[in-house]
Design a protein around this motif. Structure first.
Motif, short mmCIF file in Angstrom:
data_model
loop_
_atom_site.label_atom_id
_atom_site.label_comp_id
_atom_site.label_asym_id
_atom_site.label_seq_id
_atom_site.Cartn_x
_atom_site.Cartn_y
_atom_site.Cartn_z
N ALA A 115 4.22 8.70 9.06
CA ALA A 115 4.56 9.50 10.25
C ALA A 115 4.12 10.95 10.08
N GLU A 116 4.03 11.42 8.82
CA GLU A 116 3.54 12.79 8.58
C GLU A 116 2.14 12.97 9.16
N LEU A 117 1.35 11.89 9.19
CA LEU A 117 -0.01 11.97 9.73
C LEU A 117 -0.06 11.61 11.21
N GLY A 118 1.13 11.36 11.78
CA GLY A 118 1.20 11.12 13.21
C GLY A 118 1.16 9.66 13.63
N PHE A 119 1.25 8.75 12.66
CA PHE A 119 1.16 7.33 13.00
C PHE A 119 2.51 6.65 12.83
N GLY A 120 2.86 5.81 13.80
CA GLY A 120 4.12 5.09 13.72
C GLY A 120 4.41 4.41 15.03
N GLY A 121 5.59 3.80 15.10
CA GLY A 121 5.98 3.14 16.33
C GLY A 121 6.10 1.65 16.15
N PRO A 122 6.12 0.93 17.27
CA PRO A 122 6.33 -0.52 17.22
C PRO A 122 5.37 -1.22 16.28
N GLU A 123 5.83 -2.23 15.61
CA GLU A 123 5.06 -3.03 14.65
C GLU A 123 4.67 -2.21 13.42
N GLY A 124 5.31 -1.08 13.25
CA GLY A 124 5.01 -0.27 12.07
C GLY A 124 6.18 0.61 11.71
N ASP A 125 7.36 0.23 12.17
CA ASP A 125 8.50 1.13 11.93
C ASP A 125 9.27 0.82 10.64
N HIS A 126 8.82 -0.19 9.88
CA HIS A 126 9.35 -0.42 8.53
C HIS A 126 8.18 -0.75 7.61
N MET A 127 7.50 0.30 7.18
CA MET A 127 6.27 0.10 6.41
C MET A 127 6.55 0.15 4.90
N VAL A 128 5.80 -0.68 4.17
CA VAL A 128 5.80 -0.62 2.72
C VAL A 128 4.34 -0.56 2.28
N VAL A 129 4.03 0.40 1.41
CA VAL A 129 2.67 0.52 0.88
C VAL A 129 2.66 0.05 -0.56
N VAL A 130 1.72 -0.85 -0.86
CA VAL A 130 1.61 -1.40 -2.21
C VAL A 130 0.26 -0.95 -2.80
N GLU A 131 0.31 -0.51 -4.05
CA GLU A 131 -0.85 0.15 -4.65
C GLU A 131 -1.62 -0.76 -5.59
N ASN A 132 -2.92 -0.85 -5.37
CA ASN A 132 -3.77 -1.56 -6.33
C ASN A 132 -3.96 -0.69 -7.57
N THR A 133 -4.03 -1.33 -8.72
CA THR A 133 -4.31 -0.65 -9.99
C THR A 133 -5.34 -1.51 -10.72
N PRO A 134 -5.86 -1.03 -11.86
CA PRO A 134 -6.79 -1.88 -12.60
C PRO A 134 -6.20 -3.24 -12.96
N ALA A 135 -4.87 -3.33 -13.08
CA ALA A 135 -4.24 -4.57 -13.51
C ALA A 135 -3.61 -5.37 -12.37
N VAL A 136 -3.54 -4.77 -11.18
CA VAL A 136 -2.84 -5.43 -10.07
C VAL A 136 -3.67 -5.38 -8.79
N HIS A 137 -3.74 -6.53 -8.12
CA HIS A 137 -4.35 -6.56 -6.78
C HIS A 137 -3.31 -7.07 -5.79
N ASN A 138 -3.19 -6.39 -4.67
CA ASN A 138 -2.22 -6.78 -3.65
C ASN A 138 -2.91 -7.41 -2.45
N LEU A 139 -2.27 -8.44 -1.93
CA LEU A 139 -2.80 -9.17 -0.77
C LEU A 139 -1.68 -9.32 0.26
N VAL A 140 -2.01 -9.05 1.52
CA VAL A 140 -1.00 -9.12 2.58
C VAL A 140 -1.29 -10.31 3.49
N VAL A 141 -0.21 -10.99 3.86
CA VAL A 141 -0.31 -12.14 4.73
C VAL A 141 0.95 -12.15 5.60
N CYS A 142 0.91 -12.93 6.69
CA CYS A 142 2.16 -13.28 7.36
C CYS A 142 2.15 -14.79 7.44
N THR A 143 2.96 -15.42 6.61
CA THR A 143 2.92 -16.89 6.54
C THR A 143 3.49 -17.52 7.81
N LEU A 144 4.41 -16.82 8.47
CA LEU A 144 5.06 -17.39 9.66
C LEU A 144 4.20 -17.28 10.91
#
Ligand code: FE
Length: 196
Positions: A74-103
């Protein structure tokens, strides 16, 4: 018959409305595809890219983003419906994150726009959980065995954004130039290595 039990799925209703509008000459399907593609690939993901670039250049912002993503975005001006409970996950050399919606196809609209077609496909939704490494390899992203893959299942409550690793050799780039390097797919996690 009408009533809640007889309402067609949203895709069928949209297709029916689209067909009527085209028939009446009110809508040009090629133009419509162009508009959807613009939202999928250009408009939406450019917001997420700005968030990622800010996190790369500002360590304190990155901390805020990982600790409380909705407020940091929101500090950058982005937010609202479908984004009002955001979680950011960080890639590192040892971890890769993948997002899906199984439902279904939950997706962070304010930062990524509309979900691409494949994100909504049953094959992606099931395989992202069952065999993410194989799925990613088939999508052109080989994750070596020494890297852990973490899969995040979006829901009506929580939407995820991947913070990709900053590419090597970009020390001299401005925040704006960095944002250009960030792809939609890297923020979903189906791409890992950004090219400069
Ligand atoms: Fe969903």
């Amino acid at each position: 018959m009408t009533g809640p039990d007889h309402v067609a799925p949203i895709e069928a209703r949209v297709a029916a409305i689209e067909a009527i509008l085209v028939e009446k000459g009110l809508l040009d399907t090629a133009k419509l595809d162009e508009i959807v593609q613009h939202f999928e690939e250009d408009l939406g993901p450019r917001n997420g890219a700005k968030v990622v670039a800010r996190a790369w250049v500002d360590p304190e912002y990155r901390q805020r983003l990982l600790a409380a993503a909705t407020a940091a975005i929101a500090e950058l001006g982005f937010g609202g419906p479908e984004g009002d409970h955001m979680v950011v996950v960080e890639n590192t050399p040892a971890v890769h994150n993948l997002v899906v919606c199984t439902l279904c196809s939950c997706y962070p609209w304010p930062t990524l726009g509309l979900p691409p077609k494949w994100y909504k496909a049953p094959a992606y939704r099931s395989r992202a959980v069952r065999e993410p490494r194989l799925l990613l390899a088939e999508m052109g992203t080989v994750i070596t065995d020494d890297v852990e893959i973490r899969v995040w299942d979006s829901s009506a409550e929580v939407r995820y954004l991947v913070l990709p690793q900053r590419p090597a050799g970009t020390e001299g780039l401005s925040e704006e130039a960095l944002a250009v390097l960030v792809t939609r797919d890297s923020m979903i996690g189906v791409e890992r290595q950004l090219t400069t």
